[in-house]
Write a protein that holds these residues in place. Structure first.
Motif, PDB file in Angstrom:
ATOM      1  N   ASP A 277      -4.428  -6.970   6.759  1.00  0.00           N
ATOM      2  CA  ASP A 277      -3.538  -5.850   6.507  1.00  0.00           C
ATOM      3  C   ASP A 277      -2.811  -5.479   7.792  1.00  0.00           C
TER       4      ASP A 277
ATOM      5  N   GLU B 175       0.827  -1.206   0.000  1.00  0.00           N
ATOM      6  CA  GLU B 175       0.000   0.000   0.000  1.00  0.00           C
ATOM      7  C   GLU B 175       0.859   1.253   0.000  1.00  0.00           C
ATOM      8  N   SER B 176       1.868   1.306   0.878  1.00  0.00           N
ATOM      9  CA  SER B 176       2.715   2.499   0.934  1.00  0.00           C
ATOM     10  C   SER B 176       4.012   2.204   1.668  1.00  0.00           C
TER      11      SER B 176
END
Length: 130
Positions: A88, A42-43
């Motif tokens: 996540d 995601e980042s």
């Protein structure tokens, strides 16, 4: 005419019964299929003046064609695994002092309702540079 319809009815019934008899074979149960795992980045966020730590947001998913996924095993080395149920997380990876780069290996494998694990875990190498 009624005898013709009577014969046609019996002939149709006989064909249907034969079709059912020969199409309904007893089969073997299929073996449990292992789940499949995917991982997504995601980042990546570098923190601090010296950038010795990096915050990485990852998420993952699993699919099981003959059951359902009950959890995931996570590993940073492919040998030692920890069971989780979330899909996540955010991780803080640290570069050892004296090094300017490192690669973080991240493995994840889905676990199905029969405790079968994905034999080919999803893998992501996260390169970190100071």
């Amino acid at each position: 005419m009624p005898s013709f319809l009577f014969r046609l009815f019996h002939l149709t019934l006989a064909v249907l019964l034969l079709g059912v008899m020969f199409s309904c074979e007893e089969g073997e149960l299929l073996e449990n299929q292992p789940p499949e795992t995917s991982i997504f980045l995601e980042s990546i966020r570098l923190d601090g003046q010296d950038r010795l730590s990096t915050i990485v947001a990852l998420f993952w998913s699993g699919e099981d064609v003959d059951g359902y996924v009950i959890g995931f095993d996570l590993s940073l080395d492919g040998n030692n695994w920890s069971r989780v149920t979330q899909t996540d997380s955010t991780f803080r990876f640290v570069i050892e002092q004296g090094q300017d780069t490192t690669d973080i290996s991240f493995f994840i494998r889905a676990v199905d309702n029969l405790e079968t694990v994905d034999p080919t875990p999803a893998f992501l190498s996260v390169p970190i540079k100071n």
